[in-house]
Design a protein around this motif. Structure first.
Motif, PDB file in Angstrom:
ATOM      1  N   ASN A   2      -0.914  -1.000  -7.415  1.00 47.13           N
ATOM      2  CA  ASN A   2      -2.249  -1.485  -7.145  1.00 47.13           C
ATOM      3  C   ASN A   2      -3.008  -0.843  -8.372  1.00 47.13           C
ATOM      4  O   ASN A   2      -3.391   0.083  -8.654  1.00 47.13           O
ATOM      5  CB  ASN A   2      -2.715  -0.550  -5.418  1.00 47.13           C
ATOM      6  CG  ASN A   2      -1.947  -0.876  -4.809  1.00 47.13           C
ATOM      7  OD1 ASN A   2      -1.289  -2.954  -4.740  1.00 47.13           O
ATOM      8  ND2 ASN A   2      -1.596   0.029  -4.059  1.00 47.13           N
ATOM      9  N   PHE A 551      -7.875   3.726   3.884  1.00 47.93           N
ATOM     10  CA  PHE A 551      -7.455   2.745   3.726  1.00 47.93           C
ATOM     11  C   PHE A 551      -7.529   2.665   2.251  1.00 47.93           C
ATOM     12  O   PHE A 551      -6.074   2.871   1.232  1.00 47.93           O
ATOM     13  CB  PHE A 551      -7.275   1.214   4.047  1.00 47.93           C
ATOM     14  CG  PHE A 551      -7.140   0.835   3.441  1.00 47.93           C
ATOM     15  CD1 PHE A 551      -6.262  -0.282   2.928  1.00 47.93           C
ATOM     16  CD2 PHE A 551      -7.997  -0.515   2.632  1.00 47.93           C
ATOM     17  CE1 PHE A 551      -5.165  -1.192   2.538  1.00 47.93           C
ATOM     18  CE2 PHE A 551      -7.513  -1.668   1.770  1.00 47.93           C
ATOM     19  CZ  PHE A 551      -6.512  -1.712   1.214  1.00 47.93           C
ATOM     20  N   LYS A 554      -5.506   5.468  -0.537  1.00 46.74           N
ATOM     21  CA  LYS A 554      -4.251   5.027   0.006  1.00 46.74           C
ATOM     22  C   LYS A 554      -3.056   3.901  -0.661  1.00 46.74           C
ATOM     23  O   LYS A 554      -3.067   4.277  -1.750  1.00 46.74           O
ATOM     24  CB  LYS A 554      -3.254   5.415   1.411  1.00 46.74           C
ATOM     25  CG  LYS A 554      -1.969   4.798   1.176  1.00 46.74           C
ATOM     26  CD  LYS A 554      -1.659   4.313   2.392  1.00 46.74           C
ATOM     27  CE  LYS A 554       0.205   4.196   3.221  1.00 46.74           C
ATOM     28  NZ  LYS A 554       0.438   3.586   4.187  1.00 46.74           N
ATOM     29  N   HIS A 555      -4.711   3.028  -0.333  1.00 48.85           N
ATOM     30  CA  HIS A 555      -3.803   1.635  -1.927  1.00 48.85           C
ATOM     31  C   HIS A 555      -4.450   2.074  -2.749  1.00 48.85           C
ATOM     32  O   HIS A 555      -3.491   1.717  -3.529  1.00 48.85           O
ATOM     33  CB  HIS A 555      -5.131   0.928  -0.674  1.00 48.85           C
ATOM     34  CG  HIS A 555      -4.975  -0.833  -1.328  1.00 48.85           C
ATOM     35  ND1 HIS A 555      -3.474  -0.857  -1.084  1.00 48.85           N
ATOM     36  CD2 HIS A 555      -4.870  -1.473  -2.300  1.00 48.85           C
ATOM     37  CE1 HIS A 555      -3.714  -2.624  -1.469  1.00 48.85           C
ATOM     38  NE2 HIS A 555      -4.588  -2.600  -3.041  1.00 48.85           N
ATOM     39  N   GLU A 589      -8.814  -6.429   0.859  1.00 46.72           N
ATOM     40  CA  GLU A 589      -7.860  -6.308   0.995  1.00 46.72           C
ATOM     41  C   GLU A 589      -7.597  -4.830   2.223  1.00 46.72           C
ATOM     42  O   GLU A 589      -6.005  -4.961   2.401  1.00 46.72           O
ATOM     43  CB  GLU A 589      -7.687  -4.912  -0.698  1.00 46.72           C
ATOM     44  CG  GLU A 589      -7.817  -5.316  -1.938  1.00 46.72           C
ATOM     45  CD  GLU A 589      -6.497  -6.124  -1.756  1.00 46.72           C
ATOM     46  OE1 GLU A 589      -5.927  -5.955  -1.687  1.00 46.72           O
ATOM     47  OE2 GLU A 589      -6.524  -6.706  -2.951  1.00 46.72           O
ATOM     48  N   ALA A 590      -8.208  -4.501   3.217  1.00 46.35           N
ATOM     49  CA  ALA A 590      -8.299  -4.032   3.640  1.00 46.35           C
ATOM     50  C   ALA A 590      -7.465  -4.723   5.128  1.00 46.35           C
ATOM     51  O   ALA A 590      -5.927  -4.555   5.770  1.00 46.35           O
ATOM     52  CB  ALA A 590      -9.091  -3.623   4.465  1.00 46.35           C
ATOM     53  N   LEU A 592      -5.431  -7.427   4.749  1.00 49.47           N
ATOM     54  CA  LEU A 592      -4.618  -8.103   4.080  1.00 49.47           C
ATOM     55  C   LEU A 592      -3.748  -7.229   4.523  1.00 49.47           C
ATOM     56  O   LEU A 592      -2.004  -7.082   4.295  1.00 49.47           O
ATOM     57  CB  LEU A 592      -4.769  -8.149   2.235  1.00 49.47           C
ATOM     58  CG  LEU A 592      -5.218  -9.800   2.392  1.00 49.47           C
ATOM     59  CD1 LEU A 592      -4.965  -9.611   0.284  1.00 49.47           C
ATOM     60  CD2 LEU A 592      -5.175 -10.842   2.449  1.00 49.47           C
ATOM     61  N   ASN A 593      -3.803  -6.151   4.321  1.00 49.64           N
ATOM     62  CA  ASN A 593      -2.899  -4.576   4.506  1.00 49.64           C
ATOM     63  C   ASN A 593      -3.067  -4.153   5.994  1.00 49.64           C
ATOM     64  O   ASN A 593      -2.815  -3.042   6.678  1.00 49.64           O
ATOM     65  CB  ASN A 593      -3.392  -3.071   3.993  1.00 49.64           C
ATOM     66  CG  ASN A 593      -2.703  -3.774   2.325  1.00 49.64           C
ATOM     67  OD1 ASN A 593      -1.530  -3.885   2.471  1.00 49.64           O
ATOM     68  ND2 ASN A 593      -3.465  -4.366   1.738  1.00 49.64           N
ATOM     69  N   ARG A 594      -3.444  -5.343   7.168  1.00 48.81           N
ATOM     70  CA  ARG A 594      -3.560  -5.184   8.526  1.00 48.81           C
ATOM     71  C   ARG A 594      -4.046  -3.865   8.985  1.00 48.81           C
ATOM     72  O   ARG A 594      -4.048  -3.113  10.635  1.00 48.81           O
ATOM     73  CB  ARG A 594      -2.062  -5.099   9.235  1.00 48.81           C
ATOM     74  CG  ARG A 594      -1.060  -6.243   9.186  1.00 48.81           C
ATOM     75  CD  ARG A 594      -0.492  -6.323   9.451  1.00 48.81           C
ATOM     76  NE  ARG A 594       0.961  -5.671   8.911  1.00 48.81           N
ATOM     77  CZ  ARG A 594       1.554  -5.691   9.179  1.00 48.81           C
ATOM     78  NH1 ARG A 594       2.840  -5.302  10.340  1.00 48.81           N
ATOM     79  NH2 ARG A 594       3.199  -4.492   8.637  1.00 48.81           N
TER      80      ARG A 594
END
Length: 785
Positions: A2, A551, A554-555, A589-590, A592-594
């Motif tokens: 990312n 998030f 990790k992302h 972004e959060a 889109l990553n559920r």
């Protein structure tokens, strides 16, 4: 892998706008002055809306012999009439104790008590129809005053006492003793927006309501019980109300219930708006108090023991009177360690409208009697009243008469600072000189403190919830259970959210309080709105921040300990580099990553507990403190007076918003000044209120504001873990207006060279000031020959 967004963003160059501590204007300020702020009566009415009005009793206490409503039903435009018999569920809407039937049940107990409600095709038709009822009464004896109620042992609730030590023995063995009596009249709320409710039936036989109330949750429950439906079928929404001051805590329920009952019966929308005169006749006020004291003290003026006897005029039903009298009993000490204390509180039943919450909730009445007492001690010992107040102030570690240890006491230092900045000693000398050379004009000065316990005294009410949504464009939706009534609560709580995320305040949309979003919310009262709802909102934000940090770590493969929210960005460290990500980018972004972008928050006030049977505990989380110094000038020929100057130094902890806090101090003080000077409730001997409009009831105007009015916030964080160490500001400043009343008393006392104090009840109208002047002149003639 990312990739992080490294694009330059000018917002990094400045801090977020509107965070806590900044002077931000009220969120609806421009809407208020331009007329764009929407209140209940501004909501476009749905098709088939009907309009309601209320039929009232004309007797203070009587049996209803006959009530013929056929002319009402036959009146032009009338669609329906409802009485007690039309209620499918609970008929009594008492908020704590029973005693408040929605409509009179065979007996009327005050002038103005609702007998029935009418729904018609226009407001005019509904109001005209109510006057057509044919009601015959069999009058009963009416109890209209506190002395009558005491003589007849006529009470709405049992008496209650609080004790610490042996007050009787302490008084008897003291070098000096005094006693005194004070009568304090009540006060009309005079909110700008009157009582109003709009009820809309829903397809499932439920009800959706918009109204002017400080307690939507209680309205939801009361309406549901009245209609005999589950709570979840009643939705109540309040965006803002045009002032409340306690008058819309419990007493908005009757009008909501009447509108809902008619709407339920007809399955049509119904609006009920009380005219100002009906509002002043049919709704409760601040309680009148008849108060007495006995005190024993030493040669320095230190109180060794005292007894207080407080009798409150409750009206015909309990309403909130039990808690109001209790609060007055707590507050009789105000800022002072009184050593041995006994307090008795009586809840007097009278055949007048049921009195209710009012800004301060009994505390102003309790404070007045102890300040009156200390003034009397000062004159007895020929001392400056400020010296007597200072010698009796609480210190850290002292105990109140209800068993709470006093902590984080600021008053000794705060009063010394105000004494200096207000030039108290020099002005005292100048006033003495002025009074000695002016026969028909006299000046007075008083510096009085306040120590005000903050919390609902009923423990379960000290809780709040909030709901926060993040949207993918970085905007934020905020909802909580608090009510905006002009005090700036919505702005303050939004500032909390802005602070937590370190984003600009204009990203945050404040939405109406709604019982379907935040359930079971307590009333917005007891100065607790920002404390409770601010903390609940913070809790929701911290849940969301935790999710976003997890998030982001990790992302973006970053160290979670390095992630910070700052200047509309999220700052993190990756590969030993500082990276800035726009807030909205992280939120998108959060999503889109559920990652869930919605959270509820909850707060319950810690540490508080109280055993009413034992009269011991910690009913208050902390104490707000402050002091005011006021100077007045009176005309001894007429009793007219002017407030020349007031200096206020007030403790709000670390202010969430200094501009709003100062505005609250100004407003609270002036409202309190109205209570102690010009606002006089009057009834005739039949129980009809005479002060039923703003021609016969005088509230303060711009000309009554002190000529010089200085307000400063005392810069000291709250010692308790409140929201950002702030303190409540809604109610405590009202009590500072007692300095005006005591300055008037000081001016009159100068006539007798300060040897005695005159009796001066509240409100100290010009007529009462003139009576006090004549009393002192006659006393002087008797004693000086």
């Amino acid at each position: 892998m990312n990739q992080c967004n490294h694009a330059p963003d000018t917002r990094r160059q400045r801090p977020a706008r509107g965070v806590s501590g900044q002077r931000i204007h009220h969120d609806s300020a421009e809407k208020h002055v331009t007329g764009q702020a929407a209140y209940t009566d501004d909501i476009p009415e749905l098709a088939n809306t009907l309009f309601a009005a209320v039929g009232q009793s004309q007797e203070a206490h009587a049996l209803i012999s006959t009530m013929d409503l056929s002319p009402v039903r036959a009146a032009a435009g009338v669609v329906a009439v409802v009485t007690l018999d039309d209620i499918p569920g609970e008929q009594d809407i008492g908020p704590v104790f029973p005693g408040d039937p929605l409509f009179a049940d065979g007996t009327v107990e005050y002038v103005g008590q609702p007998l029935f409600a009418v729904a018609a095709t226009s407001v005019e038709a509904a109001r005209k129809a109510t006057r057509l009822a044919r009601v015959d009464y069999a009058p009963l004896p009416a109890v209209l005053t506190i002395p009558q109620a005491i003589a007849q042992e006529h009470f709405v609730r049992p008496s209650h006492s609080l004790s610490m030590g042996d007050a009787e023995q302490a008084i008897a063995s003291a070098p000096h003793q005094l006693s005194g009596e004070l009568y304090l009249k009540g006060q009309e709320h005079v909110y700008l927006e009157g009582q109003i409710s709009y009820a809309i039936p829903t397809e499932d036989r439920g009800m959706r309501m918009t109204l002017s109330s400080q307690h939507p949750g209680e309205i939801q429950h009361t309406v549901a019980r009245l209609l005999d439906i589950p709570f979840n079928q009643v939705e109540v929404e309040v965006r803002r109300i045009g002032g409340g001051f306690g008058g819309k805590e419990t007493q908005s329920a009757a009008w909501a219930c009447m509108a809902a009952l008619l709407a339920h019966k007809l399955q049509r929308p119904v609006k009920l708006r009380l005219p100002r005169r009906d509002d002043m006749v049919m709704t409760g006020k601040r309680h009148d108090f008849l108060s007495r004291y006995r005190v024993g003290f030493d040669d320095q003026g230190r109180v060794l023991g005292c007894q207080f006897w407080l009798a409150g005029k409750c009206g015909y039903s309990p309403d909130l009177s039990d808690a109001v009298i209790d609060r007055a009993m707590f507050q009789v000490e105000n800022a002072y360690c009184l050593n041995a204390v006994h307090v008795t509180g009586l809840r007097c039943k009278t055949h007048t409208v049921s009195n209710t919450a009012f800004r301060g909730f009994g505390a102003p009445q309790g404070t007045a009697i102890v300040e009156y007492m200390l003034d009397d001690i000062a004159r007895k010992l020929r001392r400056d009243p400020l010296d007597i107040r200072q010698i009796n102030l609480f210190k850290d570690g002292d105990q109140t008469h209800y068993g709470q240890t006093v902590e984080h006491i600021l008053l000794p230092a705060l009063i010394r600072e105000l004494e200096t900045t207000s030039d108290y000693r020099a002005r005292r000398e100048a006033i003495s000189q002025f009074n000695s050379t002016h026969h028909y004009r006299k000046r007075g000065l008083a510096l009085t403190p306040v120590k005000f316990g903050v919390s609902f005294t009923i423990q379960f009410l000290n809780q709040a919830g909030a709901l926060v949504h993040l949207f993918t464009d970085g905007s934020i939706h905020l909802n909580h259970g608090g009510i905006e009534m002009g005090q700036g609560l919505m702005t303050k709580v939004a500032q909390v959210v802005a602070t937590e995320f370190q984003v600009d305040l204009d990203r945050i949309q404040i939405s109406a309080a709604n019982t379907h979003k935040v359930p079971n919310a307590s009333a917005t009262a007891a100065s607790s709105g920002a404390d409770l709802n601010g903390k609940a909102a913070q809790d929701a934000c911290q849940t969301l921040k935790h999710r976003l940090v997890e998030f982001a770590a990790k992302h973006y493969e970053a160290d979670s300990d390095s992630i910070r929210f700052v200047s509309n960005h999220v700052q993190l460290h990756k590969d030993n580099r500082e990276v800035w990500i726009p807030f909205e980018t992280l939120v998108k972004e959060a999503y889109l990553n559920r990652v869930s972008l919605s959270a509820t928050g909850f707060y319950q006030t810690p540490k508080i507990h109280y055993d009413r049977e034992k009269g011991r505990g910690r009913p208050f989380f902390y104490f707000a403190q402050g002091a005011a110094c006021s100077e007045v000038e009176i005309d001894t020929l007429t009793g007219e007076y002017t407030v020349l100057r007031t200096d206020i130094l007030h403790d709000v902890g670390t202010s969430l918003n200094p501009a709003i806090d100062i505005g609250q101090i100004e407003g609270g003080f002036i409202q309190g000044m109205g209570w102690v000077t010009t606002e006089e409730l009057s009834w005739d001997d039949k129980g009809h209120i005479l002060s039923d409009n703003l021609a016969t009831y005088k509230i303060p105007t711009a000309t009554d504001i002190p000529k010089i009015f200085n307000i400063k916030l005392y810069d000291q964080p709250n010692g308790e873990e409140t929201i950002y160490h702030s303190k409540a500001v809604g109610e405590p400043p009202l009590l500072l207006a007692l300095s005006v009343w005591l300055a008037l008393r000081d001016a009159v006392a100068s006539i007798a060279n300060y040897r005695i104090n005159p009796p001066l009840n509240i409100p100290a109208t010009p007529e009462r000031v003139l009576d006090a002047v004549l009393y002192l002149q006659q006393w002087t003639d008797r004693h000086d020959g």
